[in-house]
Design a protein around this motif. Sequence first.
Motif, PDB file in Angstrom:
ATOM      1  N   ILE A  23      16.954  19.489 -93.789  1.00 51.17           N
ATOM      2  CA  ILE A  23      16.679  19.571 -94.853  1.00 51.17           C
ATOM      3  C   ILE A  23      18.544  20.206 -95.304  1.00 51.17           C
ATOM      4  O   ILE A  23      18.219  19.793 -96.883  1.00 51.17           O
ATOM      5  N   LEU A  24      19.537  20.475 -94.035  1.00 55.00           N
ATOM      6  CA  LEU A  24      20.500  21.264 -94.894  1.00 55.00           C
ATOM      7  C   LEU A  24      21.976  19.711 -95.387  1.00 55.00           C
ATOM      8  O   LEU A  24      22.242  20.510 -95.950  1.00 55.00           O
ATOM      9  N   VAL A  25      20.628  18.763 -94.319  1.00 54.68           N
ATOM     10  CA  VAL A  25      22.199  18.029 -94.707  1.00 54.68           C
ATOM     11  C   VAL A  25      22.438  17.544 -95.821  1.00 54.68           C
ATOM     12  O   VAL A  25      23.105  17.081 -96.477  1.00 54.68           O
ATOM     13  N   PHE A  26      21.368  17.496 -96.457  1.00 48.20           N
ATOM     14  CA  PHE A  26      20.751  16.912 -97.958  1.00 48.20           C
ATOM     15  C   PHE A  26      20.571  18.006 -98.548  1.00 48.20           C
ATOM     16  O   PHE A  26      20.710  17.462-100.299  1.00 48.20           O
ATOM     17  N   HIS A  27      20.638  18.901 -98.818  1.00 48.93           N
ATOM     18  CA  HIS A  27      19.795  19.787 -99.616  1.00 48.93           C
ATOM     19  C   HIS A  27      20.577  20.298-100.352  1.00 48.93           C
ATOM     20  O   HIS A  27      20.636  19.982-102.186  1.00 48.93           O
ATOM     21  N   SER A  28      21.815  20.537-100.378  1.00 46.64           N
ATOM     22  CA  SER A  28      22.393  20.837-101.337  1.00 46.64           C
ATOM     23  C   SER A  28      23.469  19.724-101.946  1.00 46.64           C
ATOM     24  O   SER A  28      23.759  19.631-103.458  1.00 46.64           O
ATOM     25  N   LEU A  29      23.757  19.048-101.178  1.00 49.73           N
ATOM     26  CA  LEU A  29      24.174  17.219-101.521  1.00 49.73           C
ATOM     27  C   LEU A  29      22.983  16.844-102.757  1.00 49.73           C
ATOM     28  O   LEU A  29      23.718  16.468-104.026  1.00 49.73           O
ATOM     29  N   ILE A  30      22.282  17.437-102.853  1.00 56.27           N
ATOM     30  CA  ILE A  30      21.035  16.361-103.749  1.00 56.27           C
ATOM     31  C   ILE A  30      20.605  16.813-104.744  1.00 56.27           C
ATOM     32  O   ILE A  30      21.175  16.598-106.233  1.00 56.27           O
ATOM     33  N   LEU A  31      21.091  18.570-104.527  1.00 53.51           N
ATOM     34  CA  LEU A  31      20.498  19.018-106.234  1.00 53.51           C
ATOM     35  C   LEU A  31      21.744  19.196-106.741  1.00 53.51           C
ATOM     36  O   LEU A  31      22.163  19.626-107.828  1.00 53.51           O
ATOM     37  N   PHE A  32      22.841  20.009-105.494  1.00 52.38           N
ATOM     38  CA  PHE A  32      24.327  19.630-106.380  1.00 52.38           C
ATOM     39  C   PHE A  32      24.921  18.512-107.256  1.00 52.38           C
ATOM     40  O   PHE A  32      24.607  19.084-108.063  1.00 52.38           O
ATOM     41  N   SER A  33      24.434  17.748-106.714  1.00 53.48           N
ATOM     42  CA  SER A  33      25.029  16.414-107.360  1.00 53.48           C
ATOM     43  C   SER A  33      23.825  15.838-108.359  1.00 53.48           C
ATOM     44  O   SER A  33      24.284  15.630-109.575  1.00 53.48           O
ATOM     45  N   LEU A  34      22.259  16.709-108.541  1.00 52.60           N
ATOM     46  CA  LEU A  34      21.962  16.492-109.925  1.00 52.60           C
ATOM     47  C   LEU A  34      22.099  17.150-110.706  1.00 52.60           C
ATOM     48  O   LEU A  34      22.518  16.682-111.696  1.00 52.60           O
ATOM     49  N   GLN A  35      22.444  18.548-110.975  1.00 55.54           N
ATOM     50  CA  GLN A  35      22.776  19.507-111.896  1.00 55.54           C
ATOM     51  C   GLN A  35      23.979  18.768-112.523  1.00 55.54           C
ATOM     52  O   GLN A  35      24.055  18.590-113.435  1.00 55.54           O
ATOM     53  N   SER A  36      24.979  18.313-111.389  1.00 59.54           N
ATOM     54  CA  SER A  36      25.867  18.246-112.336  1.00 59.54           C
ATOM     55  C   SER A  36      25.979  17.094-112.921  1.00 59.54           C
ATOM     56  O   SER A  36      26.881  16.669-113.731  1.00 59.54           O
ATOM     57  N   PHE A  37      25.288  15.815-112.651  1.00 61.54           N
ATOM     58  CA  PHE A  37      24.541  15.135-112.819  1.00 61.54           C
ATOM     59  C   PHE A  37      24.348  15.385-114.703  1.00 61.54           C
ATOM     60  O   PHE A  37      24.539  14.633-115.769  1.00 61.54           O
ATOM     61  N   TYR A  38      22.919  15.987-113.905  1.00 65.28           N
ATOM     62  CA  TYR A  38      21.847  16.812-115.693  1.00 65.28           C
ATOM     63  C   TYR A  38      23.055  17.050-116.863  1.00 65.28           C
ATOM     64  O   TYR A  38      22.697  16.704-117.794  1.00 65.28           O
ATOM     65  N   THR A  39      24.161  17.846-116.248  1.00 65.44           N
ATOM     66  CA  THR A  39      24.996  19.138-116.869  1.00 65.44           C
ATOM     67  C   THR A  39      25.843  18.154-117.755  1.00 65.44           C
ATOM     68  O   THR A  39      25.620  17.878-119.014  1.00 65.44           O
ATOM     69  N   ALA A  40      25.918  17.011-116.921  1.00 65.82           N
ATOM     70  CA  ALA A  40      27.548  16.007-117.745  1.00 65.82           C
ATOM     71  C   ALA A  40      26.345  14.871-119.217  1.00 65.82           C
ATOM     72  O   ALA A  40      26.951  14.824-120.030  1.00 65.82           O
ATOM     73  N   PHE A  41      25.292  14.764-118.615  1.00 66.84           N
ATOM     74  CA  PHE A  41      24.688  13.894-119.337  1.00 66.84           C
ATOM     75  C   PHE A  41      24.011  14.253-120.538  1.00 66.84           C
ATOM     76  O   PHE A  41      23.543  14.031-121.548  1.00 66.84           O
ATOM     77  N   GLY A  42      23.973  15.530-120.268  1.00 66.94           N
ATOM     78  CA  GLY A  42      21.954  16.471-120.499  1.00 66.94           C
ATOM     79  C   GLY A  42      23.128  17.361-121.963  1.00 66.94           C
ATOM     80  O   GLY A  42      22.816  17.369-123.032  1.00 66.94           O
ATOM     81  N   SER A  43      24.824  17.337-121.903  1.00 70.82           N
ATOM     82  CA  SER A  43      25.709  17.772-122.515  1.00 70.82           C
ATOM     83  C   SER A  43      26.467  16.660-123.880  1.00 70.82           C
ATOM     84  O   SER A  43      27.396  17.470-123.790  1.00 70.82           O
ATOM     85  N   GLY A  44      26.044  16.016-122.957  1.00 74.82           N
ATOM     86  CA  GLY A  44      27.227  14.272-123.492  1.00 74.82           C
ATOM     87  C   GLY A  44      28.713  14.746-123.170  1.00 74.82           C
ATOM     88  O   GLY A  44      29.298  13.804-123.306  1.00 74.82           O
ATOM     89  N   GLU A  45      28.881  14.966-121.469  1.00 81.71           N
ATOM     90  CA  GLU A  45      29.578  15.336-120.611  1.00 81.71           C
ATOM     91  C   GLU A  45      30.164  14.445-120.426  1.00 81.71           C
ATOM     92  O   GLU A  45      29.080  13.312-120.035  1.00 81.71           O
ATOM     93  N   ARG A  46      31.543  13.662-119.440  1.00 82.30           N
ATOM     94  CA  ARG A  46      31.849  12.548-119.294  1.00 82.30           C
ATOM     95  C   ARG A  46      31.613  13.391-117.818  1.00 82.30           C
ATOM     96  O   ARG A  46      31.514  14.360-117.028  1.00 82.30           O
ATOM     97  N   VAL A  47      30.971  12.715-116.852  1.00 86.24           N
ATOM     98  CA  VAL A  47      30.637  12.786-115.331  1.00 86.24           C
ATOM     99  C   VAL A  47      31.396  12.051-114.972  1.00 86.24           C
ATOM    100  O   VAL A  47      32.954  11.407-114.750  1.00 86.24           O
ATOM    101  N   ARG A  48      32.065  13.622-113.955  1.00 85.83           N
ATOM    102  CA  ARG A  48      33.141  13.367-113.175  1.00 85.83           C
ATOM    103  C   ARG A  48      33.594  13.564-111.612  1.00 85.83           C
ATOM    104  O   ARG A  48      32.911  14.066-111.261  1.00 85.83           O
ATOM    105  N   PRO A  49      33.691  12.250-111.482  1.00 86.99           N
ATOM    106  CA  PRO A  49      33.538  12.372-109.735  1.00 86.99           C
ATOM    107  C   PRO A  49      34.156  12.839-109.273  1.00 86.99           C
ATOM    108  O   PRO A  49      33.653  13.369-107.691  1.00 86.99           O
TER     109      PRO A  49
END
Length: 299
Positions: A125-151
């Motif tokens: 679970i830990l292999v994917f846990h932070s990677l999936i959730l933190f990436s999801l939050q980063s995408f959501y924050t970027a799109f939800g606030s109109g910001e540009r996604v930063r790779p």
Amino acid sequence: MVVLQAIVPIFGLIMLGYLLGWRRWLADEAAAGLASITFKLFMPAILFAGIARADLSVGMSPMLLLAYFGPVLAVFAVVSLLVHHRLGRAAPLGLTAAYSNNVLVGIPLVTTLLGAESLVYVFAILVFHSLILFSLQSFYTAFGSGERVRPVALLKNLANPLIIGLLLGALLNVSGLGLPGAIWRIVDWLAQAALPCALIVLGISLSRYRLRPSTGSLALTLVKLGLFPLLVWWASAWLPGLDQAARSVLVLLAACPTGVNVLAFVKQPEDTRAVSSTVFLSTVLAAISLPLWMLLMAA
């Protein structure tokens, strides 16, 4: 009795850390140094050693991952949508309800209650846990606030020392290579310091927050400690191929309190109170809810 033996040491060390932070018996610089070496050295060492020696054919099951991350994504999406509808903007409250403190609380809990052999499920679970959730939050924050996604910001999730420790351990496991006995002894010594230091650091971190409960933080805590593990319990029973040990690990991980790392995603001052209160409240109430989930899984 077994439940108490698993819970008391974990929350005892958290309370010790809270006392050290509350009474200022540990200087801020010393506390910051302890946290830094714990998460950059001790915790990666225990994750590296664990996954390097684990039977990956047992832990890396698609059904295992689906039983946990299916509810994770559902909780994240539903809470984020409800909060977004109410606030009209992106907020890290879905992450708060879905992100478990699986390293600081989950690893010692599973080790004490189910044995070190069950840690293979935790590592999967830990292999994917932070990677999936933190990436999801980063995408959501970027799109939800109109910001540009930063790779670059997304790639920083991969640069987390904990993920690096897991990936290096997995590579060593898959390669079939070994390490000299003296190196393994160093790794094991570092790993032995990981859990007590991490729990004390968690307690110190909690001492910096004040419990200011609100309807929102209480609702998030109930979702985190109640609804989320209930969904995992249902999914793990419905999906085929999962034995009782795997189901128990998944439910206990889901029932862990919210991890403090969620605070890194707070961007609005008004979200600070809800997130910090949920981290604090879920950690305190987990001392009550976790034994109940343990008893349920043992029944």
